[in-house]
Design a protein around this motif. Structure first.
Motif: not given
Length: 338
Positions: A54-60, A112-134
């Protein structure tokens, strides 16, 4: 797992204030900063995995988490993603989940720790709490190929319904009535959907899908081999087996050959997810082809729209049937011309 909203509620501040604290913004008062950090500690919140995005700067830089890098479909998808991102001024970091939810979450945290600007995911399942929190934390995200039902994230995917219906009509026209499926994991949307689409298509021709003709696979070759072996052991084995992805189809082909049997003379074989290899197998495999490159490029464009403040759109592209010779097509053609 606590979310950023839980931290805000515990500290008695807004989500925006929590975001500013976690990103070390100077505008936050010492008192508010102390309350937020106390709430983070009390709830066990992981700011390094979620809040740093959650930031305003971008890393592209974009993150891509694919389900299995050994699957040619995802390899082609990743290549299209990288090429489109590069053309639009972004680089891509790729993580391979190997169809394992815990490995998927590991890669999401690292990205996320690498400060990406966005995330593309092909989920392995539908129950990941981390995914939902993200998602709740506001990280720009797009699901590609698979998705998590009920989660408000754009989805870029292929619609295989018409192609599977066309496949079943094709098999019915060849005279096949006992049709079975090697299904993908039920925890994935594509695993569930392909079984239901296949079942419905069979019903349109008055055919049933008995439990004995549904084999549970995991989108990997070993499971295709295992399920095909079970099908071949049945007192009345299927005439054609439809594998719900390419690796399971190759495993099924191995099982047939290991018994000294032949495709399609002893059992027909069709697959979801066409790959270049299928034209080189003997016989070439009839398959449902997804527009993989187009999906990868569309997913990147949707994610960059989200990152740059434009309304992102879900994209659904049609799959198509590619008829070859693995279901008895050549024999049917010979009969029609004799």
């Amino acid at each position: 797992m606590a979310s950023i909203k839980d931290v805000a509620a515990e500290a008695g501040v807004s989500v925006a204030t929590v975001s500013r604290v976690l990103n070390d913004h100077p505008s936050v008062s010492a008192e508010a900063r102390a309350r937020v950090m106390a709430a983070v500690a009390a709830l066990g919140y992981r700011p390094n995995a979620v809040a740093r995005s959650l930031r305003t700067d971008q890393t592209h830089t974009l993150g891509l988490v694919i389900s299995d890098v050994m699957n040619p479909y995802f390899t082609e998808l990743a290549r299209a993603v990288e090429e489109e991102a590069r053309a639009l001024g972004y680089s891509v970091i790729i993580g391979n989940a190997d169809e394992r939810p815990e490995l998927q979450d590991h890669h999401v945290r690292n990205l996320l720790d690498r400060r990406i600007d966005g995330l593309l995911v092909s989920p392995t399942d539908g129950g990941s709490p981390l995914m939902l929190d993200t998602v709740r934390a506001g990280t720009p995200m797009v699901f590609v190929d698979r998705w998590i039902p009920g989660v408000d994230v754009p989805v870029v995917r292929a619609d295989g319904r018409d192609a599977v219906r066309e496949l079943v009509a094709h098999l019915y026209g060849l005279g096949h009535r006992r049709l079975a499926i090697i299904a993908g994991p039920a925890a994935t949307t594509t695993g569930r959907e392909r079984v239901e689409v296949f079942r419905k298509a069979l019903g349109e021709h008055g055919l049933a899908l008995p439990d004995a003709y549904i084999g549970q696979g995991d989108f990997q070759a070993a499971s295709g081999r295992r399920v095909m072996e079970r099908f071949l052991d049945l007192a009345e084995p299927p005439q054609v087996v439809f594998a719900a992805d390419n690796l399971m189809a190759l495993g099924a082909l191995d099982a047939v050959r290991a018994r000294g049997m032949r495709v399609p003379e002893d059992v027909g074989l069709a697959a979801f997810d066409d790959i270049p290899w299928f034209v080189h197998t003997d016989p070439p495999i009839t398959a449902v082809a997804q527009p993989t490159g187009e999906l990868g490029r569309a997913a990147v464009r949707a994610l960059i729209d989200r990152i740059e403040g434009r309304p992102p759109q879900s994209v659904t592209l049609p799959a198509r049937l590619v008829v070859r010779l693995s279901c008895g097509e050549e024999h049917a053609q010979n009969r029609s011309t004799s």
